[in-house]
Design an enzyme around this catalytic site. Structure first.
Site, short mmCIF file in Angstrom:
data_model
loop_
_atom_site.label_atom_id
_atom_site.label_comp_id
_atom_site.label_asym_id
_atom_site.label_seq_id
_atom_site.Cartn_x
_atom_site.Cartn_y
_atom_site.Cartn_z
N CYS A 50 0.84 -1.20 0.00
CA CYS A 50 0.00 0.00 0.00
C CYS A 50 0.87 1.25 0.00
CB CYS A 50 -0.90 0.05 1.23
SG CYS A 50 -2.09 -1.29 1.37
N ASP A 51 0.30 2.33 -0.50
CA ASP A 51 0.98 3.62 -0.41
C ASP A 51 -0.06 4.72 -0.43
OD1 ASP A 51 3.88 4.81 -0.58
OD2 ASP A 51 2.61 6.10 -1.82
N SER A 52 0.15 5.76 0.38
CA SER A 52 -0.82 6.84 0.49
C SER A 52 -0.18 8.19 0.21
CB SER A 52 -1.44 6.87 1.90
OG SER A 52 -2.13 5.68 2.18
N GLY A 65 -3.01 3.63 -2.75
CA GLY A 65 -2.87 2.54 -3.70
C GLY A 65 -2.79 1.21 -2.98
#
EC number: 3.6.1.9
Length: 206
Positions: free
Chosen positions: A70-72, A107
């Site tokens: 994940c990435d924010s 994501g």
């Protein structure tokens, strides 16, 4: 029914806690992927690429497993914000953010190394920030919390005091959309209940 190992490619305590809250105790293996290698002016594209890269980095080490990356990022007034590099940068960002609204992109990539399938999705949530004075901003930054978070705030922490409302998925703002995770698992042919309490404690592989 076969239930693969569930692996979290992240060192984020918030993402781990979200998974544990819904009964998933994953193997934790931060990818240590160099995020500076990826550059894009499109925030959705950027978080999707970063999430996929994190998961792909560790996938070869986990056959017959599900790897979650994940990435924010937060976008406010056209500016893309990841984690701030200094307290001064965090203060400057909050002076821009306060009293305005931003868009939080997270994501999500789930790699199924048994089926050799990869799914990439993006959660999007609108965040409305309260109007803050300079002393409040400085006090919050001095707490240290904003320096650990994409967008300079933690909704599940002190930062929640300074968010007037959100539109969309609450957990997406924290770093992992639980409804989106359920949907991705279903697309891969799994049910979320397969992974409940699959491990008594998370296994950290730092």
């Amino acid at each position: 029914m076969f239930s693969p190992n569930f692996v979290l490619a992240s060192a984020s305590p918030a993402r781990l806690k979200l998974l544990q809250t819904i009964g998933i105790n994953p193997i934790v293996r931060p990818s240590h992927f160099d995020e500076s290698k990826i550059v894009s002016d499109n925030p959705r594209e950027l978080v999707e690429i970063l999430a996929k890269s994190k998961a792909q980095t560790i996938a070869p080490d986990f056959p017959e497993s599900l790897i979650l990356g994940c990435d924010s990022l937060l976008v406010v007034r056209g500016e893309i914000y990841g984690k701030p590099n200094s307290p001064e940068e965090a203060i400057a960002r909050w002076e821009t953010m306060q009293g305005h609204h931003g868009t939080l992109y997270t994501g999500h990539t789930l790699i199924d190394t048994k089926q050799h399938k990869t799914l990439v999705r993006c959660g999007i949530t609108e965040v409305y920030f309260a109007s803050l004075d300079r002393p409040t901003i400085e006090a919050y930054v001095n707490s240290g919390e904003p320096l650990k978070c994409a967008g300079c705030f933690a909704l599940e922490g002190k930062g929640g005091l300074f968010v007037d409302k959100i539109e969309g998925c609450h957990s997406n703002v924290i770093g992992l959309s639980l409804p989106l995770l359920r949907q991705i698992l279903q697309e891969l042919g799994y049910q979320i209940a397969q992974f409940w309490d699959s491990r008594s404690t998370p296994k950290n592989e730092y």
